[in-house]
Design an enzyme around this catalytic site. Structure first.
Site, PDB file in Angstrom:
ATOM      1  N   LYS A 109       0.859  -1.324  -0.054  1.00 37.87           N
ATOM      2  CA  LYS A 109      -0.037   0.213  -0.176  1.00 37.87           C
ATOM      3  C   LYS A 109       0.886   1.292  -0.098  1.00 37.87           C
ATOM      4  O   LYS A 109       0.863   1.860   0.936  1.00 37.87           O
ATOM      5  CB  LYS A 109      -0.897  -0.117   1.213  1.00 37.87           C
ATOM      6  CG  LYS A 109      -1.736  -1.285   1.108  1.00 37.87           C
ATOM      7  CD  LYS A 109      -2.330  -1.374   2.696  1.00 37.87           C
ATOM      8  CE  LYS A 109      -3.306  -2.878   2.424  1.00 37.87           C
ATOM      9  NZ  LYS A 109      -4.006  -2.974   3.691  1.00 37.87           N
ATOM     10  N   LYS A 194      -4.851   7.136   0.503  1.00 41.44           N
ATOM     11  CA  LYS A 194      -5.275   6.941   2.075  1.00 41.44           C
ATOM     12  C   LYS A 194      -4.480   7.168   3.142  1.00 41.44           C
ATOM     13  O   LYS A 194      -4.663   7.285   4.286  1.00 41.44           O
ATOM     14  CB  LYS A 194      -6.327   5.812   2.174  1.00 41.44           C
ATOM     15  CG  LYS A 194      -5.458   4.401   2.010  1.00 41.44           C
ATOM     16  CD  LYS A 194      -5.435   3.609   3.147  1.00 41.44           C
ATOM     17  CE  LYS A 194      -4.361   2.481   3.374  1.00 41.44           C
ATOM     18  NZ  LYS A 194      -4.582   1.392   2.480  1.00 41.44           N
TER      19      LYS A 194
END
Lengths: 331, 331
Positions: A109, A194
């Site tokens: 991520k 995010k």
């Protein structure tokens, strides 16, 4: 069961461990590369990873563990990369086996700091792997809750629907639901962005802002994310799907989030260096901020939150002043 | 200061108290009606409300307190209603003064149980007040954080932009930012629906679902809210604005939320009756669920979360089974 796909996981951290656990629910053999010989021995004997996600019980009889990345890469068709993005390049440098014919799924991520690319793009550009053989595994999913076997939803994205389905099938179980998507670029940018917003949430919290502000910040963050991703890869997507909004929320609101913790320390007055030293793991959002800022400068997306976080982390600006300015840009 | 608007607040609870506090930052005189003569005396002496939002300091010299709703209504031009929706009708029944020429703003986050209408519609249909004289004050905003003077953002909606601006100006201060909107119907439905989703979040938590699921639930909830509101009042709106998504998040994620607490008790096995008896305040989401379910049956919106909550609260269905079924409808 019919012939099973030959899947290996690259990485020994929490998220890698969670993915291996998911795979053991469906496959008889899973390749698993990690650096630590000690951890490998521990897992074989005790059915859990000693350092990361200790609480996850893993059936070691199904594991083909190795501390030799070349052995694992040579032996398996599908490689799921789940190392921290900051270590990806150094791991790949060890390779003397070709990646060209492999199917690569990224569960990373973040952004590759050395190239400033999201992982899929990195494999595409640096290793000539066609996008049809690249995929992304994305949350909202904290590894910690996989260990507890709490119901979680994953999105598996690939341009090749069949490959996404195959991985989805390999991961799903009574506590994992999977959904497929063709938005490989968008889901990967969302997973990276995010982390920046979670750092922002942490900074705000550290500065003393409350829940009311936090909800405004997240509501602005998802709009900002939409604008950013649209500039990078325009296609029809519902930004409120779990892979985007859900992933933002689970990271921005959860106590498990390292990015939020990192931000919180910055908000409380730690320097970047001391916050990083205090935390044993790397906050992906730190690297993501630099890359996202660069991309945003090129494409002109309106991203006040990314800007504020960048100014605090990289331009030595005072967090309190910077976030005060930010509050006037949100609505 | 020039001639100030004559604004009164109707209601003595936490949210009413928070709004009065905001108004004291800008106005010299604020009308404030509440039922309890005892509370009125306490506020005059001690500068805080004894039972609700005790921590909010309020300058009592600026207050024109009364336990006579007719006196307050007769004396002020703009009435901000902030009683629980379940008490609105009984309060209005006390009136012998006309409301026709008043400007009515609703800070009630719910539905009128007796008519099944949102508050703006209730005043319009039952009291012939034109929509031009009706407005909505909406969050994301917990009263508790207003008491602490933590930065919060309000949305003020009205068909008449001037009136929305006027109320926005009266409420804003160094810790309150305000934004105006013309979506009076949408913001009011959002404020009501989010309570149902907070009940759902609470039920899920009570049943043992974790943060991963919670983020999926919220991501589905905002999509469901968008579908629902679109059926009720179609117009161009960004559902990710603070008045919709922000309000959902602050309620769904916060420990202050009574709706979430109520749902949590239901998830843990309390009956509706025992949960309501245990809580000293009414959970708006309970009434909202019944009305929203009825509306959804009429307009055919796809709302699996509302349906699940309705089945648990009103159709005596087992929460565990109902939410298991729900998990298959989310993505």
């Amino acid at each position: 069961m019919n012939k099973q796909p030959k899947i290996a996981v690259i990485g020994g951290g929490s998220w890698a461990t969670a993915i291996v656990k998911m795979l053991t629910e469906n496959l008889n053999t899973i390749g698993w590369y990690m650096r630590s010989a000690q951890a490998i021995e521990h897992i074989k004997k005790n059915n859990h990873n000693p350092k990361y996600l200790r609480s996850a019980e893993i059936d070691a009889t199904k594991l083909d563990l190795s501390k030799d990345i070349n052995r694992t890469v040579a032996k398996y068709d599908i490689l799921i990369f789940a190392v921290p993005s900051a270590f990806l390049v150094s791991e790949l440098e060890k390779l003397n086996k070709p990646l060209k014919d492999k199917i690569i799924f990224s569960a990373i991520k973040g952004i590759v700091p050395e190239t400033g690319l999201i992982v899929g793009e990195h494999f595409n550009r640096e290793y000539d792997i066609p996008f049809e053989n690249i995929g992304v595994i994305t949350g909202p999913c904290h590894a910690e809750e996989v260990a507890m076997e709490r119901l979680s939803y994953l999105t598996i994205a690939s341009r090749d629907e069949q490959k996404a389905k195959l991985i989805g099938k390999a991961l799903k179980s009574w506590y994992i639901k999977t959904k497929i998507s063709d938005d490989i670029i968008g889901t990967e940018y969302a997973a990276m962005l995010k982390n920046i917003y979670a750092v922002a949430a942490g900074i705000a919290h550290g500065l003393g802002y409350g829940d009311n502000f936090q909800s405004v910040l997240m509501s602005n963050a998802i709009r900002e994310m939409k604008r950013f991703i649209k500039k990078v890869h325009k296609m029809k997507r519902n930004i409120n799907n779990s892979a985007y909004l859900g992933d933002l929320l689970v990271t921005g609101y959860s106590v498990f989030s390292r990015n939020r913790q990192f931000g919180n320390m910055i908000g409380k007055g730690y320097t970047v260096k001391s916050a990083q030293m205090e935390m044993s793991m790397i906050a992906e959002g730190y690297y993501a901020t630099k890359s996202a800022f660069k991309i945003k400068q090129e494409n002109g997306a309106k991203t006040p939150i990314i800007e504020a976080v960048y100014n605090v982390l990289y331009a030595d600006k005072d967090a309190k002043k910077e976030f005060k300015k930010l509050t006037n840009k949100l609505d």
